[in-house]
Design a protein around this motif. Structure first.
Motif, mmCIF file in Angstrom:
data_model
loop_
_atom_site.group_PDB
_atom_site.id
_atom_site.type_symbol
_atom_site.label_atom_id
_atom_site.label_comp_id
_atom_site.label_asym_id
_atom_site.label_seq_id
_atom_site.Cartn_x
_atom_site.Cartn_y
_atom_site.Cartn_z
ATOM 1 N N VAL A 141 0.866 -1.178 0.000
ATOM 2 C CA VAL A 141 0.000 0.000 0.000
ATOM 3 C C VAL A 141 0.899 1.224 0.000
ATOM 4 C CG1 VAL A 141 -1.889 1.191 1.158
ATOM 5 C CG2 VAL A 141 -1.706 -1.293 1.319
ATOM 6 N N VAL A 153 -4.322 7.058 -0.391
ATOM 7 C CA VAL A 153 -3.937 5.690 -0.026
ATOM 8 C C VAL A 153 -4.195 4.783 -1.220
ATOM 9 C CG1 VAL A 153 -4.530 3.738 1.460
ATOM 10 C CG2 VAL A 153 -4.413 6.054 2.420
ATOM 11 N N ASN A 224 -11.788 4.202 -3.732
ATOM 12 C CA ASN A 224 -12.247 4.575 -2.399
ATOM 13 C C ASN A 224 -12.931 5.938 -2.413
ATOM 14 O OD1 ASN A 224 -11.618 2.347 -0.878
ATOM 15 N ND2 ASN A 224 -9.609 3.102 -0.267
HETATM 16 P P1 AMP Z 1 -6.643 4.832 5.337
HETATM 17 O O1 AMP Z 1 -7.058 6.187 4.846
HETATM 18 O O2 AMP Z 1 -5.190 4.728 5.713
HETATM 19 O O3 AMP Z 1 -7.586 4.195 6.318
HETATM 20 O O4 AMP Z 1 -6.813 3.906 4.068
HETATM 21 C C1 AMP Z 1 -7.990 3.879 3.307
HETATM 22 C C2 AMP Z 1 -8.332 2.442 3.020
HETATM 23 O O5 AMP Z 1 -7.237 1.791 2.352
HETATM 24 C C3 AMP Z 1 -8.562 1.611 4.273
HETATM 25 O O6 AMP Z 1 -9.886 1.756 4.734
HETATM 26 C C4 AMP Z 1 -8.274 0.234 3.756
HETATM 27 O O7 AMP Z 1 -9.368 -0.291 3.051
HETATM 28 C C5 AMP Z 1 -7.145 0.460 2.786
HETATM 29 N N1 AMP Z 1 -5.838 0.246 3.448
HETATM 30 C C6 AMP Z 1 -5.075 1.160 4.088
HETATM 31 N N2 AMP Z 1 -3.950 0.606 4.578
HETATM 32 C C7 AMP Z 1 -3.992 -0.697 4.250
HETATM 33 C C8 AMP Z 1 -3.117 -1.810 4.467
HETATM 34 N N3 AMP Z 1 -1.975 -1.676 5.111
HETATM 35 N N4 AMP Z 1 -3.505 -3.007 3.980
HETATM 36 C C9 AMP Z 1 -4.650 -3.155 3.296
HETATM 37 N N5 AMP Z 1 -5.513 -2.153 3.047
HETATM 38 C C10 AMP Z 1 -5.205 -0.931 3.521
#
Ligand code: AMP
Ligand code: GLY
Length: 425
Positions: A141, A153, A224
């Motif tokens: 990621v 992300v 997303n």
């Molecule tokens: P975040 O804004 O960091 O929560 O990331 C947005 C979305 O990306 C999360 O809700 C997850 O679905 C996905 N995501 C973020 N980090 C990871 C990770 N290390 N592994 C898998 N999916 C991730």
């Protein structure tokens, strides 16, 4: 007392809705608000990031408490500014809000205090980051360090995708300076949940668990978004998982922030990945969730205002909030095209059919008044939120209301809550 809520989304509508029920609150303002908020608070035409104007408004109108919805004003130092002017405000100050404002800061903090999270490395150089991707392989990621409106992300299944993400963030600067640094992180597998606490920097009071639905299409496909729906509670957060989240994640993080000289007061939101009963942190947010806050506020019993004040005053007592045991689901209705470009100013029809319905409330996000009509004014437009004796009932009620509301180009996911349904039935 007089309360000002800052922001204009569904999260802020649910805060206004809940705060407005407090017997302590005599006057309620929201800046800038939306068409739904305008039905229960006086909307003030000041943007959430016009910090000086907001402080002047609070000062000259004798506002007793300001509650900040979105992250940007927090990371810009809104709380510091208000406190400097002797104004009471709920939320973390600039140094504390960095837990959301910089992913590198957040990951380094978690690693220093032994909080479970994905393995990672931080880079400020594109070629070094690319070489690291080559060396560890995919999936990974790629995350922009700074705020990127939920778009920074990029889960990458192939090396090409990861390199493209690096170029977009670090070379093309799609998110500006937010992309000066990146995190490259282990790809975690499991089920996600949102876990949110109120804290005065020392004591923590958990809110009910919840789960968001980030991707735009059914079956969690597509890019997303800010969140297309949410429900509470999240069955994946069993009692045992709840305890682990508090003991291994929330308490050490709040203690760690205090040790770093960044006393954290306000609301702290952990985005978690849970696999085999073990939670790991994906990210921290310095604010309430959107849309998670809509179902959470619908379930919260009692007065929220004394809790917010106790966080500010540093006298939050332990103990639990009383929750409506019923299951709650929020289905987001969005403008077709979101999270890409979309049209605005479409007349929304059917809202009047659902105002008196029991156990359901339609929170507004991107809406505006236009004469007698309410029109669309953003990507996420409405959050139809329903209570039910079980997941099935809540989902059915929410979708029955969604179907009564229409505009040209309305889009919603048709599988919100399905994962919970699969778990409990
Ligand atoms: P975040 O804004 O960091 O929560 O990331 C947005 C979305 O990306 C999360 O809700 C997850 O679905 C996905 N995501 C973020 N980090 C990871 C990770 N290390 N592994 C898998 N999916 C991730
Ligand atoms: N629903 C995701 C967030 O509030 O960040």
């Amino acid at each position: 007392m007089k309360v000002l809520v800052v922001g204009s989304g569904g999260r802020e509508h649910s805060l206004v809705w809940k705060i407005g029920q407090s017997s302590k609150v005599k006057e309620l303002f929201c800046a800038p608000g939306n068409a739904g908020i305008a039905q229960m608070a006086e909307c003030i035409d000041i943007s959430a990031t016009d910090l000086d104007d907001l402080a002047t408004f609070a000062d000259s109108n004798g506002i007793d408490l300001t509650v900040v919805g979105p992250e940007l004003p927090l990371t810009m130092g809104m709380v510091d500014l208000f406190e400097g002017r002797g104004l009471r405000i709920f939320g973390p100050n600039k140094k504390a809000a960095e837990i959301e404002g910089s992913k590198v800061f957040c990951k380094d903090l978690l690693s220093k205090y032994g909080v479970p999270t994905a393995h990672y490395r931080a880079f400020d150089n594109r070629d070094e980051a690319a070489a690291y991707v080559e060396s560890i392989g995919v999936p990974v990621v790629v995350k922009a360090d700074g705020l990127a409106a939920g778009k920074g992300v990029i889960p990458s299944m192939t090396k090409e995708d990861a390199l493209k993400a690096l170029d977009m963030i670090m070379v093309e600067k799609a998110f500006g300076d937010a992309g000066n640094r990146v995190i490259i992180e282990e790809f975690l597998i499991g089920e996600e949940a949102s876990f949110i606490v109120l804290t005065d920097g020392e004591t923590l009071v958990p809110l009910a668990s919840s789960q968001d639905h980030k991707p735009i299409y059914d079956g969690d496909r597509g890019p997303n978004t800010g969140g297309m729906g949410a429900y509470s509670p999240a069955p994946v957060v069993t009692e045992g998982v709840h305890e682990k989240i508090m003991d291994e994640i929330m308490i050490p993080t709040i203690k760690g922030m205090a040790s770093e000289g960044r006393l954290y007061r306000g609301v702290l939101y952990a985005g978690l990945m849970i696999a085999n009963g073990q939670p790991k942190v994906l990210e921290f947010n310095a604010r309430f969730g959107d849309p998670e806050n809509q179902p959470i506020m619908m379930r919260m019993r009692g007065d929220i205002v004394p809790l917010l004040e106790a966080c500010i005053d540093g006298n939050l007592r332990g103990g639990l909030i009383d929750w409506d045991p019923r299951w709650t689901v929020c289905v987001v209705m969005a403008s077709k095209g979101y999270p890409g470009s979309y049209k605005k100013n479409k007349v929304i029809r059917g809202l009047n059919l659902v105002t008196e319905m029991k156990d359901v409330f339609v929170f507004h996000a991107g809406t505006a008044g236009a004469g007698k009509n309410i029109v669309t004014n953003g990507g996420r437009v409405l959050g139809v939120t329903a209570l039910g004796e079980n997941a099935h009932g809540a989902i059915e009620l929410a979708y029955s209301v969604v179907k009564k509301i229409q505009w040209d180009g309305a889009y919603y996911r048709s599988d919100i809550g399905k994962r919970a349904l699969d778990r409990v039935e």
